[in-house]
Design a protein around this motif. Structure first.
Motif, PDB file in Angstrom:
ATOM      1  N   MET A 107       0.608  -0.644   0.219  1.00 27.38           N
ATOM      2  CA  MET A 107       0.040   0.536  -0.512  1.00 27.38           C
ATOM      3  C   MET A 107       0.340   1.081   0.725  1.00 27.38           C
ATOM      4  O   MET A 107       0.543   2.374  -1.089  1.00 27.38           O
ATOM      5  N   GLU A 108       2.272   1.046   0.505  1.00 21.51           N
ATOM      6  CA  GLU A 108       3.089   2.666   0.867  1.00 21.51           C
ATOM      7  C   GLU A 108       3.500   2.544  -0.464  1.00 21.51           C
ATOM      8  O   GLU A 108       3.312   3.834  -0.582  1.00 21.51           O
ATOM      9  N   SER A 109       4.070   1.549  -0.775  1.00 23.43           N
ATOM     10  CA  SER A 109       4.315   1.483  -2.750  1.00 23.43           C
ATOM     11  C   SER A 109       3.241   1.940  -3.697  1.00 23.43           C
ATOM     12  O   SER A 109       4.159   3.101  -4.187  1.00 23.43           O
ATOM     13  N   GLU A 110       2.148   2.027  -3.301  1.00 22.36           N
ATOM     14  CA  GLU A 110       0.785   2.604  -4.187  1.00 22.36           C
ATOM     15  C   GLU A 110       0.592   4.022  -4.371  1.00 22.36           C
ATOM     16  O   GLU A 110       1.077   4.528  -5.033  1.00 22.36           O
ATOM     17  N   LEU A 111       1.019   4.293  -2.905  1.00 21.77           N
ATOM     18  CA  LEU A 111       0.956   5.488  -2.447  1.00 21.77           C
ATOM     19  C   LEU A 111       1.890   6.795  -2.657  1.00 21.77           C
ATOM     20  O   LEU A 111       2.058   8.191  -2.874  1.00 21.77           O
ATOM     21  N   THR A 112       2.565   6.493  -2.294  1.00 21.60           N
ATOM     22  CA  THR A 112       4.120   6.838  -2.693  1.00 21.60           C
ATOM     23  C   THR A 112       4.798   6.642  -4.034  1.00 21.60           C
ATOM     24  O   THR A 112       5.917   7.651  -4.727  1.00 21.60           O
ATOM     25  N   GLY A 113       4.335   6.029  -5.073  1.00 24.36           N
ATOM     26  CA  GLY A 113       5.110   5.629  -6.457  1.00 24.36           C
ATOM     27  C   GLY A 113       6.856   4.813  -7.138  1.00 24.36           C
ATOM     28  O   GLY A 113       6.769   5.225  -7.716  1.00 24.36           O
ATOM     29  N   THR A 114       7.064   4.413  -5.116  1.00 27.36           N
ATOM     30  CA  THR A 114       8.225   4.201  -5.456  1.00 27.36           C
ATOM     31  C   THR A 114       7.827   2.020  -4.886  1.00 27.36           C
ATOM     32  O   THR A 114       6.169   1.586  -4.993  1.00 27.36           O
ATOM     33  N   LYS A 115       9.199   1.378  -5.305  1.00 31.50           N
ATOM     34  CA  LYS A 115       8.800   0.100  -5.540  1.00 31.50           C
ATOM     35  C   LYS A 115       8.855  -0.426  -3.964  1.00 31.50           C
ATOM     36  O   LYS A 115       9.249  -0.138  -3.676  1.00 31.50           O
ATOM     37  N   ILE A 116       8.414  -1.690  -3.825  1.00 33.95           N
ATOM     38  CA  ILE A 116       8.278  -2.327  -2.675  1.00 33.95           C
ATOM     39  C   ILE A 116       9.383  -2.700  -2.606  1.00 33.95           C
ATOM     40  O   ILE A 116      10.383  -3.796  -2.840  1.00 33.95           O
ATOM     41  N   ASP A 117       9.424  -1.971  -1.381  1.00 31.69           N
ATOM     42  CA  ASP A 117      10.856  -2.526   0.134  1.00 31.69           C
ATOM     43  C   ASP A 117      10.988  -3.796   0.534  1.00 31.69           C
ATOM     44  O   ASP A 117       9.855  -3.586   1.797  1.00 31.69           O
ATOM     45  N   LYS A 118      10.782  -5.079   0.509  1.00 31.15           N
ATOM     46  CA  LYS A 118      11.055  -6.519   1.364  1.00 31.15           C
ATOM     47  C   LYS A 118      11.914  -5.749   2.525  1.00 31.15           C
ATOM     48  O   LYS A 118      11.602  -7.159   3.088  1.00 31.15           O
ATOM     49  N   LYS A 119      13.423  -5.238   2.511  1.00 31.71           N
ATOM     50  CA  LYS A 119      13.817  -5.791   3.778  1.00 31.71           C
ATOM     51  C   LYS A 119      12.538  -4.705   4.771  1.00 31.71           C
ATOM     52  O   LYS A 119      12.929  -4.774   6.150  1.00 31.71           O
ATOM     53  N   LYS A 120      12.034  -3.458   4.396  1.00 37.19           N
ATOM     54  CA  LYS A 120      10.786  -2.897   5.465  1.00 37.19           C
ATOM     55  C   LYS A 120      10.222  -3.794   5.521  1.00 37.19           C
ATOM     56  O   LYS A 120       9.541  -3.585   6.830  1.00 37.19           O
TER      57      LYS A 120
END
Length: 352
Positions: A135-148
């Motif tokens: 969801m955060e990726s969708e809101l920020t336009g960044t790729k999904i961060d699996k480390k996070k």
């Protein structure tokens, strides 16, 4: 170090968000038992990621003036999950503050019995955190961060950080593991010998009920434990050793460390104050049958235990037929309703 996971981009809030992810459980070979600070491990651990024992979670977020949540397990309200999830949201809001602008509906299901020693909190928090990061990726336009996602999962359940990616994962700072951290799990599958790549894990369900003592309480009892310091040093040493065996394909060395670690975990429970025991008589009967079978047939099958009565049988895929015969002829009788789960090593979380 934690600051690297704070959101730096400005999220563009949307009225509604939906994400569906699945995440597997994992089975620790070197065990983590005891923690400090906010979900930080007292010693490093290493685990196999499973494949079929998983949690599937759909998270629906609706924009709201007040943050709230509801949780459903198998379509039914599960209020007993609320305290753990409330604590999780409070811990992650500093890193994903946008969650305070939404109310959440959490729909989740497990492919295995909940709270029976198959690390359901690990798979559920890994799946939940994957949804949050998606969801955060969708809101920020960044790729999904699996480390996070691993970092956030740890804040919900320590071992959950080992369920995000990789067949073999280390969690906890360890001198002999490059990039290891107390904050998240690290994929070390690159050094996994071919014989372990398709390793099998058959879980013998001795007791499918709720555990008498929660893992959370068990971890707390390591504070002031008479043998804690020696145990933590032993875990570091055993992790160094088992990594060598996992890389070289040394099954005898692997079996020695894996079984010793399982028994050490339960010995810590039995020597804490107050002391407790999660193994059942049938757990011991299964262990003795496995030892007998291995001695007679030389089949490289071994056991490990999580914080519960169930027995995980680990063995190469080439020996699957022989082990299944052992289960049917000797071991199923010790399982509740003769129930067991056949699983194998997998690769972590993925979108549904």
């Amino acid at each position: 170090m934690e600051d690297q996971f704070k959101l730096t981009e400005t999220p563009q809030l949307k009225p509604k968000l939906t994400a569906s992810w699945q995440a597997p459980s994992n089975i620790a070979l070197v065990k983590y038992w005891g923690k400090h600070g906010t979900q930080l491990p007292a010693n490093p651990s290493i685990s196999f990621t499973l494949n079929d024992c998983r949690t599937i979670t759909t998270l629906t977020a609706t924009q709201s003036d007040h943050h709230s949540f509801e949780v459903l397990l198998d379509g039914k309200p599960k209020p007993s999950f609320a305290p753990k999830i409330e604590s999780y949201f409070k811990r992650i809001e500093n890193y994903s503050p946008w969650i305070k602008s939404y109310k959440f509906k959490i729909e989740t299901t497990n492919t295995f019995p909940h709270s029976s020693g198959i690390a359901s909190s690990a798979s559920s928090m890994a799946a939940m955190s994957s949804c949050i990061v998606a969801m955060e990726s969708e809101l920020t336009g960044t790729k999904i961060d699996k480390k996070k996602a691993s970092f956030l999962a740890r804040l919900g359940s320590g071992s959950a950080c080992r369920s995000l990616e990789g067949k073999l994962v280390v969690w906890g700072e360890h001198a002999d593991t490059a990039g290891s951290s107390d904050l998240y799990g690290v994929d070390v599958s690159v050094n996994l010998h071919p014989i372990f790549q398709d390793f099998q894990d058959t879980i013998l369900l001795v007791d499918k009920g709720e555990k008498t003592v929660s893992s959370t309480l068990g971890h707390e009892l390591m504070n002031g434990h008479a043998f804690a310091k020696a145990r933590f040093l032993q875990a570091h040493s055993n992790l160094t050793e088992i990594k060598k065996y996992l890389a070289s394909g040394d099954l005898d060395g692997f079996i020695k460390i894996t079984e010793s670690e399982a028994l050490t975990l339960h010995s810590m429970m039995m020597t804490s104050h107050p002391y407790f025991m999660l193994m059942k008589p049938n757990t011991l009967s299964i262990i003795e049958e496995i030892w007998k079978f291995r001695n007679v047939t030389k089949t490289p099958v071994c056991f490990t235990l999580d914080a519960g009565a169930n027995v995980h049988m680990l063995y190469p895929a080439a020996d699957k037929e022989a082990v299944e015969e052992l289960i049917k002829s000797k071991l199923a009788q010790y399982c509740q309703n003769e129930h067991y789960i056949c699983d194998h090593i997998g690769n972590g979380a993925s979108a549904v």
